[in-house]
Design a protein around this motif. Structure first.
Motif, PDB file in Angstrom:
ATOM      1  N   UNK A 138     -46.625   3.511  25.915  1.00  0.00           N
ATOM      2  CA  UNK A 138     -47.630   3.052  26.866  1.00  0.00           C
ATOM      3  C   UNK A 138     -47.240   1.700  27.424  1.00  0.00           C
ATOM      4  N   UNK A 187     -51.517   0.085  31.006  1.00  0.00           N
ATOM      5  CA  UNK A 187     -52.211   1.313  30.579  1.00  0.00           C
ATOM      6  C   UNK A 187     -53.037   1.049  29.328  1.00  0.00           C
ATOM      7  N   UNK A 240     -56.046  -0.990  30.242  1.00  0.00           N
ATOM      8  CA  UNK A 240     -57.045  -0.156  30.937  1.00  0.00           C
ATOM      9  C   UNK A 240     -57.833   0.654  29.930  1.00  0.00           C
ATOM     10  N   UNK A 241     -57.124   1.189  28.943  1.00  0.00           N
ATOM     11  CA  UNK A 241     -57.802   2.019  27.959  1.00  0.00           C
ATOM     12  C   UNK A 241     -58.802   1.209  27.152  1.00  0.00           C
ATOM     13  N   UNK A 290     -61.809   0.312  29.202  1.00  0.00           N
ATOM     14  CA  UNK A 290     -62.654   1.490  29.431  1.00  0.00           C
ATOM     15  C   UNK A 290     -63.485   1.799  28.193  1.00  0.00           C
ATOM     16  N   UNK A 291     -62.872   1.645  27.024  1.00  0.00           N
ATOM     17  CA  UNK A 291     -63.614   1.900  25.784  1.00  0.00           C
ATOM     18  C   UNK A 291     -64.785   0.934  25.642  1.00  0.00           C
ATOM     19  N   UNK A 347     -66.365  -0.615  28.094  1.00  0.00           N
ATOM     20  CA  UNK A 347     -67.398  -0.294  29.070  1.00  0.00           C
ATOM     21  C   UNK A 347     -68.199   0.925  28.619  1.00  0.00           C
ATOM     22  N   UNK A 348     -67.495   1.863  28.017  1.00  0.00           N
ATOM     23  CA  UNK A 348     -68.157   3.072  27.516  1.00  0.00           C
ATOM     24  C   UNK A 348     -69.167   2.733  26.438  1.00  0.00           C
ATOM     25  N   UNK A 383     -72.219   1.319  28.087  1.00  0.00           N
ATOM     26  CA  UNK A 383     -72.973   2.363  28.782  1.00  0.00           C
ATOM     27  C   UNK A 383     -73.784   3.191  27.794  1.00  0.00           C
ATOM     28  N   UNK A 420     -77.833   3.631  27.350  1.00  0.00           N
ATOM     29  CA  UNK A 420     -78.418   4.977  27.366  1.00  0.00           C
ATOM     30  C   UNK A 420     -79.296   5.185  26.135  1.00  0.00           C
ATOM     31  N   UNK A 474     -83.317   5.932  25.884  1.00  0.00           N
ATOM     32  CA  UNK A 474     -83.865   7.090  25.160  1.00  0.00           C
ATOM     33  C   UNK A 474     -84.927   6.651  24.162  1.00  0.00           C
ATOM     34  N   UNK A 527     -68.040   6.822  35.187  1.00  0.00           N
ATOM     35  CA  UNK A 527     -67.521   6.296  33.926  1.00  0.00           C
ATOM     36  C   UNK A 527     -67.354   7.415  32.910  1.00  0.00           C
ATOM     37  N   UNK A 566     -64.085   9.148  33.713  1.00  0.00           N
ATOM     38  CA  UNK A 566     -62.915   8.380  33.251  1.00  0.00           C
ATOM     39  C   UNK A 566     -62.755   8.525  31.742  1.00  0.00           C
ATOM     40  N   UNK A 567     -63.877   8.408  31.036  1.00  0.00           N
ATOM     41  CA  UNK A 567     -63.793   8.462  29.574  1.00  0.00           C
ATOM     42  C   UNK A 567     -63.352   9.831  29.103  1.00  0.00           C
ATOM     43  N   UNK A 580     -59.695  10.045  29.494  1.00  0.00           N
ATOM     44  CA  UNK A 580     -59.027   9.270  28.439  1.00  0.00           C
ATOM     45  C   UNK A 580     -59.003  10.029  27.123  1.00  0.00           C
ATOM     46  N   UNK A 614     -84.895  13.256  29.375  1.00  0.00           N
ATOM     47  CA  UNK A 614     -83.639  13.071  28.636  1.00  0.00           C
ATOM     48  C   UNK A 614     -82.708  14.266  28.823  1.00  0.00           C
TER      49      UNK A 614
END
Lengths: 203, 287
Positions: free
Chosen positions: A108, A112, A115-116, A119-120, A122-123, A126, A130, A134, B72, B75-76, B79, B287
């Motif tokens: 890698x 790259x 970026x990974x 992204x993790x 940000x995930x 998110x 969420x 809930x 997102x 993208x995930x 990945x 939900x």
């Protein structure tokens, strides 16, 4: 005493009858019993003819002893605990350790990998938001239900009791979950053919 | 209680012993008086409340297909698939593909000797051929479309917006006003509120909807007062108790077009009054 005398008398009479009977048939070569050999045949007694003697006492005891020995051996064999059935999921099959199967992945680059990682992160942010949404939604729904039940209690006890009583017809409850595409009406799925190669173990 | 004790303490012994019975009687009197007071309170509650009871049903059509992914999430997902590919080992099919491609490249070389080839391990059908055959077979299957053409226009069908959960709204006359609300009916004596809600659902003109009610208890309530000219002593206003249910079958295509609608949670504000909406939004989960 009288019984013994009676039995001995009978034995005497039977022996007398046998001897008298044998005496009358002495001319023929047919023997009534092997104890009484005919006059014309060879004078041979049972031991000379090598027939097995009927040992009435010792043989059953010997057989019993043999049977007991066999039973003891069986018990010793049965004491061994039965072999456990192997769980096939826990045994890695041999072809997984085959070295020809290792992928040759390109290394890698720095961009790259960065970026990974970003992204993790940000995930995770998110997913956290969420989850919070809930949880607040569920809390709101529970609060609404509590308030409704309190109001109902103020109205009438009977209705409240009926509302709080459990619903027996609800469970078992099944519902088809969402798929990727909606179901085609009147669709006839083809039969799947398969060979079942599961191994069945018996203990 | 304390006053009684003092009185007994000041008396001589025989009178105290005689008083024991009266003390207990006094205590009993006190407790009986409290009981009477509680009974009065209960009687006050049992007297008809000024609120008229209504039972309403919140019928939800759960999503039929999965929702579209966010950017997102896309993208995930990519990945995750990349990681799984990198960490995995070559499968039988992939090994076969590699061998076949090696054999092909060897055949195309200049110094190819067909005697060196190992004929026993060759197959007539190569792995690539199998892949092509499988793709052809997949193309023959036509799945149903995720988005229908009538998505944005038809509100009265429960087939639109398959990825979201929809709620049934009905236009009813309430107090001389034609209002959009969840189907409701007035409670009658002798039935539970859940039965009222079931009646409300089945009494919708022309609808044959099969629903499973989730439990006996209401999920929410809304109370409103009648306008002043209609209010009497025994009828100040109405309390509506909502019951949740899930649509399990049937359709309501025989209802009038404008009298009902299947609405998503975001679109509820276009139909419902603000106060009503505020209460209803609490128990409708998206939900």
């Amino acid at each position: 005493m009288s019984g013994i005398v009676y039995r001995s008398l009978i034995q005497l009479s039977s022996r007398a009858a046998l001897t008298s009977g044998c005496g009358s048939f002495v001319a023929t070569p047919v023997r009534q019993s092997h104890w009484f050999s005919s006059v014309l045949s060879l004078k041979s007694s049972a031991p000379l003819r090598a027939e097995p003697k009927k040992k009435k006492k010792v043989d059953p005891r010997r057989e019993l002893l043999v049977k007991e020995r066999l039973k003891k051996k069986l018990k010793k064999l049965e004491k061994v605990p039965p072999e456990l059935i192997p769980v096939e999921d826990f045994i890695t099959p041999v072809h997984c350790f085959d070295k020809t199967r290792i992928r040759s992945n390109p290394l890698l680059s720095f961009e790259e990998s960065e970026r990974r990682d970003l992204l993790l992160k940000e995930w995770s942010r998110y997913k956290h938001s969420q989850h919070q949404a809930e949880m607040t939604a569920i809390k709101d729904a529970i609060d609404a239900q509590k308030q409704a039940l309190e109001e109902l209690k103020m109205e009438s006890e009977d209705l409240y009791k009926a509302a709080v009583s459990p619903d027996t017809n609800l469970f078992p409850f099944t519902h088809q979950g969402p798929c990727y595409t909606p179901p085609i009406p009147n669709y006839d799925p083809p039969d799947g053919k398969y060979n079942d190669i599961t191994r069945v173990y018996t203990q | 209680m304390a006053a009684l004790c003092w009185r007994s303490a000041s008396r001589p012994l025989w009178q105290i012993i005689a008083r024991q019975g009266t003390l207990k009687a006094g205590v009993r009197n006190l407790s009986s008086s409290t009981q009477r007071w509680c009974a009065q309170k209960l009687r006050a509650v049992n007297s008809p409340s000024p609120w008229v009871l209504h039972g309403a049903v919140c019928l939800q059509r759960l999503p039929v297909i999965s929702q579209d992914r966010n950017p997102i999430e896309e993208q995930f997902l990519d990945l995750l698939q990349q990681l799984e590919q990198e960490k995995s080992m070559l499968s039988d099919h992939e090994l076969r593909l590699l061998l076949d491609s090696d054999r092909l490249s060897r055949k195309q070389e200049a110094d190819y000797g067909s005697d060196d080839e190992d004929y026993e391990s060759q197959d007539i059908v190569t792995a690539q051929d199998l892949e092509d055959a499988w793709e052809q077979k997949l193309k023959q299957f036509k799945p149903a479309l995720r988005i229908k053409a009538s998505d944005n226009t038809d509100v009265s069908s429960s087939e639109c917006f398959l990825g979201d959960s929809l709620v049934l709204l009905v236009k009813q006359d309430v107090g001389h006003q034609n209002v959009w609300l969840l189907p409701q009916l007035q409670w009658e004596a002798g039935e539970t509120l859940r039965q009222t809600a079931e009646r409300a659902l089945s009494s919708l003109p022309g609808a044959e909807l099969k629903a499973t009610f989730l439990g006996n208890s209401p999920c929410g309530f809304y109370k409103y007062q009648f306008p002043k000219n209609v209010q009497t002593e025994s009828r100040i206003g109405a309390k509506v108790f909502f019951f949740k249910s899930l649509l399990s079958g049937g359709d309501c295509s025989s209802l009038q077009k404008d009298s009902f609608a299947w609405v998503r949670k975001d679109e509820l504000q276009d139909y419902l009054k603000p106060k009503y909406l505020k209460q209803v939004k609490r128990f409708i989960l998206n939900l």
